[in-house]
Motif scaffolding. Structure first.
Motif, short mmCIF file in Angstrom:
data_model
loop_
_atom_site.label_atom_id
_atom_site.label_comp_id
_atom_site.label_asym_id
_atom_site.label_seq_id
_atom_site.Cartn_x
_atom_site.Cartn_y
_atom_site.Cartn_z
N UNK A 129 83.25 24.92 61.41
CA UNK A 129 82.99 24.32 62.72
C UNK A 129 81.99 23.17 62.61
N UNK A 130 81.88 22.59 61.42
CA UNK A 130 80.92 21.52 61.19
C UNK A 130 81.52 20.13 61.38
N UNK A 131 80.83 19.15 60.86
CA UNK A 131 81.20 17.74 61.06
C UNK A 131 81.96 17.15 59.89
N UNK A 132 82.42 17.99 58.96
CA UNK A 132 83.03 17.45 57.75
C UNK A 132 84.49 17.09 57.85
N UNK A 133 85.15 17.43 58.94
CA UNK A 133 86.59 17.17 59.03
C UNK A 133 86.91 15.71 59.32
N UNK A 134 88.03 15.26 58.82
CA UNK A 134 88.45 13.88 59.05
C UNK A 134 88.77 13.62 60.51
N UNK A 231 60.03 41.45 66.00
CA UNK A 231 59.04 41.82 67.00
C UNK A 231 59.09 40.99 68.26
N UNK A 232 59.74 39.84 68.21
CA UNK A 232 59.85 38.98 69.39
C UNK A 232 61.02 39.42 70.25
N UNK A 233 61.10 38.88 71.46
CA UNK A 233 62.22 39.18 72.34
C UNK A 233 63.52 38.71 71.71
N UNK A 234 64.52 39.57 71.75
CA UNK A 234 65.80 39.24 71.12
C UNK A 234 66.40 37.97 71.70
N UNK A 235 67.03 37.20 70.83
CA UNK A 235 67.77 36.01 71.25
C UNK A 235 69.14 36.07 70.59
N UNK A 236 70.08 36.68 71.28
CA UNK A 236 71.40 36.94 70.71
C UNK A 236 72.37 35.83 71.06
N UNK A 237 73.21 35.48 70.12
CA UNK A 237 74.23 34.47 70.38
C UNK A 237 75.39 34.68 69.41
N UNK A 238 76.57 34.17 69.79
CA UNK A 238 77.72 34.22 68.90
C UNK A 238 77.46 33.33 67.68
N UNK A 239 77.85 33.83 66.51
CA UNK A 239 77.77 33.00 65.31
C UNK A 239 78.81 31.88 65.39
N UNK A 240 80.00 32.22 65.88
CA UNK A 240 81.07 31.23 66.04
C UNK A 240 80.94 30.62 67.43
N UNK A 241 80.92 29.32 67.51
CA UNK A 241 80.66 28.63 68.77
C UNK A 241 81.89 28.41 69.62
N UNK A 242 81.81 27.41 70.49
CA UNK A 242 82.87 27.11 71.45
C UNK A 242 83.87 26.11 70.86
N UNK A 243 84.43 26.48 69.71
CA UNK A 243 85.30 25.56 68.97
C UNK A 243 86.56 26.27 68.50
N UNK A 244 87.56 25.47 68.13
CA UNK A 244 88.79 25.98 67.51
C UNK A 244 89.11 25.10 66.31
N UNK A 295 87.68 21.37 50.86
CA UNK A 295 88.30 20.72 49.71
C UNK A 295 89.37 19.70 50.10
N UNK A 296 89.82 19.74 51.35
CA UNK A 296 90.76 18.74 51.87
C UNK A 296 90.43 18.55 53.34
N UNK A 297 89.53 17.62 53.63
CA UNK A 297 89.04 17.46 54.99
C UNK A 297 90.10 16.96 55.96
N UNK A 298 91.21 16.43 55.42
CA UNK A 298 92.30 16.00 56.29
C UNK A 298 93.30 17.12 56.56
N UNK A 299 93.07 18.29 55.98
CA UNK A 299 93.93 19.45 56.23
C UNK A 299 93.39 20.32 57.36
N UNK A 300 92.39 19.84 58.06
CA UNK A 300 91.82 20.57 59.19
C UNK A 300 91.59 19.66 60.38
N UNK A 301 91.64 20.22 61.57
CA UNK A 301 91.39 19.49 62.80
C UNK A 301 90.54 20.38 63.69
N UNK A 302 89.41 19.88 64.16
CA UNK A 302 88.47 20.67 64.95
C UNK A 302 88.54 20.28 66.43
N UNK A 303 88.90 21.25 67.25
CA UNK A 303 88.77 21.09 68.70
C UNK A 303 87.36 21.58 69.02
#
Length: 307
Positions: A129-134, A231-244, A295-303
């Protein structure tokens, strides 16, 4: 005459068939990209020049003449695996005095394993879900809006991939935070209802949406993590974000294939136990060494940021 109370006739002890612990129900990090076992911490792999394989260079050969000559180029990519590890000390006194159903050494192993799995999940997510895709795009109308067009947005991504690498994307990866909107989208529901019986509700399943999108597998990332300090107040969040992510990936390490990514693995997950005599304790350690690589940044597309 006084009667015994319940507190006098019963001394509270821990139940042996119930305990409460919070662990993620499922991890998908090791299912997104194929795992490649490697023998060295770092090394190289060959990359064929894409244009040389897609350019049309074959020509007519006249009788008695040589065939047209062509060639292709080669470059190399690199990986460098990094080991992540966690250890937990389990003193003898804890083992000797633990009440059932506690099993301090087994519990320590499960806890440490979960810690490493969280690292794998986060690391793969950061690349997937990063910025590496073409190619990537945020929908004009976000999927949290009923007027959005997720099927159209996905088709844009699918067409981008096949028009770039000549192969259809076969895998999708979506965060649970986005899936909650996708499965309620009116257009999705409208299409699914035709596969249900006349007296059956339209139930949007992961497999049904995968079929609508045209991918073999759709993975939903449900893992969460707590980013707060101990020890601090919990801060829970999804590891996977709002992406496809839409991607073409091979089922296993392959030659001459433009797979979107690999997880180069120097050491698979290992668990060891060793003794610290002065502390009179056993230590449980879990470790794993890998490098997630696009390994092939053009083989993926990030929504991306679709809700």
């Amino acid at each position: 005459m006084s009667k015994p109370t319940y507190a006098q006739v019963h001394i509270d002890v821990a139940l042996t068939n119930v305990s409460i612990a919070y662990t993620n129900g499922a991890f998908i990090g090791e299912r997104v990209f194929p795992r490649v076992p490697v023998n060295k911490i770092s090394d190289k792999f060959f990359i064929y020049t894409k244009a040389d394989w897609l350019r049309r260079e074959a020509g007519v050969r006249a009788p008695g003449t040589r065939a047209p000559r062509g060639d292709y180029g080669l470059t190399t990519g690199t990986y460098t695996t990094v080991e992540r590890a966690i250890a937990k000390s389990v003193p003898d006194e804890i083992v000797e005095n633990a009440d059932a159903p506690l099993k301090p050494l087994e519990d320590a192993t499960r806890w440490a394993t979960n810690q490493v799995l969280l690292e794998v999940e986060n690391d793969v997510q950061a690349d997937a879900f990063g910025t590496g895709w073409s190619s990537s795009a945020t929908p004009t109308t976000l999927w949290s809006n009923d007027t959005s067009d997720p099927i159209g947005d996905v088709e844009t991504g699918m067409n981008t991939i096949v028009s770039t690498i000549g192969q259809e994307a076969n895998k999708g990866v979506i965060g649970r935070g986005l899936w909650r909107y996708l499965k309620q989208n009116p257009d999705i529901l409208d299409r699914i209802k035709y596969s249900a019986g006349p007296n059956s509700p339209a139930i949007v399943t992961v497999n049904a949406v995968a079929a609508l999108f045209g991918v073999d597998e759709l993975l939903v990332g449900t893992a969460i993590s707590d980013t707060a300090a101990e020890g601090a107040t919990s801060s829970l969040s999804y590891i996977w974000g709002l992406h496809l992510l839409l991607a073409y990936v091979t089922g296993s390490p392959s030659l001459l294939q433009p797979t979107a990514g690999y997880v180069f693995t120097y050491k698979t997950r290992e668990t060891s136990r060793f003794r610290e005599d002065q502390e009179r304790a056993d230590v449980v350690e879990v470790r794993q060494s890998w490098d997630t690589k696009l390994t092939a940044t053009d083989a993926g597309y990030l929504v991306k940021s679709a809700a």
